[in-house]
Design a protein around this motif. Structure first.
Motif, PDB file in Angstrom:
ATOM      1  N   ASP A   1      12.097  23.107  53.902  1.00 32.99           N
ATOM      2  CA  ASP A   1      11.481  23.022  55.216  1.00 32.99           C
ATOM      3  C   ASP A   1      10.729  24.300  55.572  1.00 32.99           C
ATOM      4  O   ASP A   1       9.945  24.319  56.507  1.00 32.99           O
ATOM      5  N   TRP A   2      10.942  25.358  54.833  1.00 33.04           N
ATOM      6  CA  TRP A   2      10.363  26.645  55.187  1.00 33.04           C
ATOM      7  C   TRP A   2       9.390  27.191  54.142  1.00 33.04           C
ATOM      8  O   TRP A   2       8.416  27.838  54.474  1.00 33.04           O
ATOM      9  N   PHE A   3       9.650  26.941  52.861  1.00 33.99           N
ATOM     10  CA  PHE A   3       8.835  27.501  51.785  1.00 33.99           C
ATOM     11  C   PHE A   3       8.059  26.417  51.032  1.00 33.99           C
ATOM     12  O   PHE A   3       8.528  25.300  50.892  1.00 33.99           O
ATOM     13  N   LYS A   4       6.896  26.817  50.540  1.00 31.43           N
ATOM     14  CA  LYS A   4       6.149  26.007  49.586  1.00 31.43           C
ATOM     15  C   LYS A   4       5.944  26.839  48.329  1.00 31.43           C
ATOM     16  O   LYS A   4       5.498  27.990  48.410  1.00 31.43           O
ATOM     17  N   VAL A   5       6.259  26.260  47.184  1.00 34.61           N
ATOM     18  CA  VAL A   5       6.161  26.975  45.921  1.00 34.61           C
ATOM     19  C   VAL A   5       5.040  26.364  45.086  1.00 34.61           C
ATOM     20  O   VAL A   5       4.945  25.149  44.951  1.00 34.61           O
ATOM     21  N   LYS A   6       4.203  27.227  44.525  1.00 35.11           N
ATOM     22  CA  LYS A   6       3.091  26.787  43.693  1.00 35.11           C
ATOM     23  C   LYS A   6       3.030  27.644  42.437  1.00 35.11           C
ATOM     24  O   LYS A   6       2.993  28.880  42.530  1.00 35.11           O
ATOM     25  N   LYS A   7       3.040  27.007  41.284  1.00 33.77           N
ATOM     26  CA  LYS A   7       2.890  27.759  40.046  1.00 33.77           C
ATOM     27  C   LYS A   7       1.417  28.112  39.883  1.00 33.77           C
ATOM     28  O   LYS A   7       0.558  27.236  39.810  1.00 33.77           O
ATOM     29  N   VAL A   8       1.116  29.416  39.820  1.00 33.69           N
ATOM     30  CA  VAL A   8      -0.278  29.854  39.804  1.00 33.69           C
ATOM     31  C   VAL A   8      -0.715  30.401  38.444  1.00 33.69           C
ATOM     32  O   VAL A   8      -1.907  30.619  38.210  1.00 33.69           O
ATOM     33  N   ALA A   9       0.252  30.633  37.556  1.00 29.97           N
ATOM     34  CA  ALA A   9      -0.026  31.086  36.191  1.00 29.97           C
ATOM     35  C   ALA A   9       1.264  30.918  35.402  1.00 29.97           C
ATOM     36  O   ALA A   9       2.301  30.529  35.962  1.00 29.97           O
ATOM     37  N   ASP A  10       1.219  31.186  34.109  1.00 26.30           N
ATOM     38  CA  ASP A  10       2.413  31.066  33.291  1.00 26.30           C
ATOM     39  C   ASP A  10       3.510  31.988  33.816  1.00 26.30           C
ATOM     40  O   ASP A  10       3.289  33.193  34.007  1.00 26.30           O
ATOM     41  N   LYS A  11       4.661  31.428  34.112  1.00 30.29           N
ATOM     42  CA  LYS A  11       5.818  32.171  34.615  1.00 30.29           C
ATOM     43  C   LYS A  11       5.480  33.000  35.860  1.00 30.29           C
ATOM     44  O   LYS A  11       5.988  34.091  36.065  1.00 30.29           O
ATOM     45  N   THR A  12       4.625  32.429  36.714  1.00 34.66           N
ATOM     46  CA  THR A  12       4.174  33.108  37.931  1.00 34.66           C
ATOM     47  C   THR A  12       4.089  32.090  39.059  1.00 34.66           C
ATOM     48  O   THR A  12       3.369  31.095  38.933  1.00 34.66           O
ATOM     49  N   TRP A  13       4.800  32.348  40.152  1.00 38.80           N
ATOM     50  CA  TRP A  13       4.850  31.408  41.271  1.00 38.80           C
ATOM     51  C   TRP A  13       4.429  32.091  42.568  1.00 38.80           C
ATOM     52  O   TRP A  13       4.866  33.220  42.869  1.00 38.80           O
ATOM     53  N   ALA A  14       3.599  31.415  43.342  1.00 43.30           N
ATOM     54  CA  ALA A  14       3.292  31.832  44.709  1.00 43.30           C
ATOM     55  C   ALA A  14       4.259  31.121  45.641  1.00 43.30           C
ATOM     56  O   ALA A  14       4.460  29.905  45.531  1.00 43.30           O
ATOM     57  N   ILE A  15       4.860  31.872  46.550  1.00 37.86           N
ATOM     58  CA  ILE A  15       5.796  31.319  47.521  1.00 37.86           C
ATOM     59  C   ILE A  15       5.244  31.616  48.914  1.00 37.86           C
ATOM     60  O   ILE A  15       5.147  32.780  49.316  1.00 37.86           O
ATOM     61  N   HIS A  16       4.851  30.572  49.626  1.00 38.35           N
ATOM     62  CA  HIS A  16       4.359  30.726  50.999  1.00 38.35           C
ATOM     63  C   HIS A  16       5.439  30.277  51.972  1.00 38.35           C
ATOM     64  O   HIS A  16       6.082  29.238  51.758  1.00 38.35           O
TER      65      HIS A  16
ATOM     66  N   LYS B   1       6.274  29.402  56.227  1.00 38.73           N
ATOM     67  CA  LYS B   1       5.533  28.670  57.259  1.00 38.73           C
ATOM     68  C   LYS B   1       4.673  29.568  58.144  1.00 38.73           C
ATOM     69  O   LYS B   1       3.865  29.067  58.910  1.00 38.73           O
ATOM     70  N   THR B   2       4.856  30.882  58.039  1.00 41.29           N
ATOM     71  CA  THR B   2       3.999  31.791  58.789  1.00 41.29           C
ATOM     72  C   THR B   2       2.725  32.112  58.013  1.00 41.29           C
ATOM     73  O   THR B   2       1.928  32.946  58.443  1.00 41.29           O
ATOM     74  N   GLN B   3       2.561  31.479  56.822  1.00 44.01           N
ATOM     75  CA  GLN B   3       1.375  31.643  55.980  1.00 44.01           C
ATOM     76  C   GLN B   3       1.297  33.013  55.316  1.00 44.01           C
ATOM     77  O   GLN B   3       0.212  33.535  55.058  1.00 44.01           O
ATOM     78  N   VAL B   4       2.463  33.597  55.060  1.00 41.39           N
ATOM     79  CA  VAL B   4       2.541  34.821  54.267  1.00 41.39           C
ATOM     80  C   VAL B   4       2.967  34.428  52.858  1.00 41.39           C
ATOM     81  O   VAL B   4       3.820  33.554  52.679  1.00 41.39           O
ATOM     82  N   ALA B   5       2.394  35.101  51.856  1.00 38.69           N
ATOM     83  CA  ALA B   5       2.733  34.792  50.471  1.00 38.69           C
ATOM     84  C   ALA B   5       3.503  35.930  49.827  1.00 38.69           C
ATOM     85  O   ALA B   5       3.234  37.106  50.075  1.00 38.69           O
TER      86      ALA B   5
END
Length: 265
Positions: free
Chosen positions: A3-18, A20-24
């Motif tokens: 409910d709070w985080f969105k996880v996106k794989k952006v490269a090999d073994k690398t994840w962006a975690i945003h 809800k305040t839109q900070v990564a």
């Protein structure tokens, strides 16, 4: 966590975690260790999320001392930040400061399992300082520290040369780069810093910032360099605008913008 985080794989073994305040923040995995770059506001259980992605021991490196990057640091034990921004980090662990932040800025904006009392009374673990040229060795993956004073005195970027990635914090992004803050240095100092970052451009292809779209093309950096150069040469002027952080002059370029103080050139 969902409910709070969105996880996106952006490269090999690398994840962006945003959050809800839109900070990564970013999780980077090597063969022996993992590195968490920034910690967001700490309004959700980032530690649990990170542990669900990787079983490896975690070091945390903070790109600069602003609260949206450091206030979740209490969830981790091994922290690294520049010496210049260490005082700012500590200031945001003053209980009265944290109480004012949570009550005035967020109120009921947090994850379902959030504890206001725990957040206010949070204490930092071990904090070590870093500087230009330091290298974090994760096991067949190294990240090098690049100093970029400007947005704050001790802002840094991290270069992952093998994977051609640059983690830029708030220094290079499509969201407005804030240079009108009390913690900002003169615009000319920022210009020198981004020119320094550009000197490594053969070593990275993508930039992963602390706000806005991610990843972004490294051409954004040259756009900032050209635009800031024109401001400093008097060829370009921003328009006055009242922001959440006070009044500044806004200059919009093609895919990014900057907010600066005309008295801090």
């Amino acid at each position: 966590m969902e409910d709070w985080f969105k996880v996106k794989k952006v490269a090999d073994k690398t994840w962006a975690i945003h959050d809800k305040t839109q900070v990564a923040c970013y999780l980077v995995e090597g063969e022996e260790k993992a590195l968490l770059i920034d910690t967001c506001w700490g309004l959700g259980n980032l530690e649990e999320l990170v542990q669900s992605i990787t079983p490896l021991p975690i070091n945390v490196i903070i790109t600069h001392g602003h609260p949206d990057h450091v206030c979740g640091a209490f969830q981790f034990s091994d922290l690294y930040i520049s010496n210049e921004d260490k005082g700012m980090l500590n200031a945001f662990y003053n209980k009265q400061t944290r109480k004012q932040l949570i009550e005035n800025r967020f109120k009921d904006q947090h994850s379902a399992d959030f504890s206001k009392e725990k957040w206010i009374n949070a204490e930092l673990g071990s904090v070590s300082t870093i500087k230009e040229g330091d290298v974090f060795e994760l096991g067949k993956r190294d990240l090098k520290v690049i100093a970029v004073p400007g947005h704050t005195h001790g802002s840094i970027c991290l270069l992952d040369e093998e994977n051609e990635l640059l983690f830029s914090g708030d220094s290079v992004q499509t969201a407005p780069v804030l240079m009108h803050l009390d913690t900002s240095l003169p615009l000319s100092t920022y210009f020198d810093s981004i020119v320094h970052v550009c000197s490594f451009e053969e070593a990275y292809d993508k930039i992963l910032p602390g706000h806005g779209k991610t990843p972004i093309d490294k051409a954004i950096l040259n756009e900032l360099i050209d635009g800031v150069s024109e401001i400093l040469e008097g060829k370009l002027s921003g328009k006055p605008e009242q922001t959440f952080f006070g009044e500044g002059l806004v200059c919009k370029f093609n895919k990014t913008s900057i907010i600066y103080d005309e008295n801090q050139l």
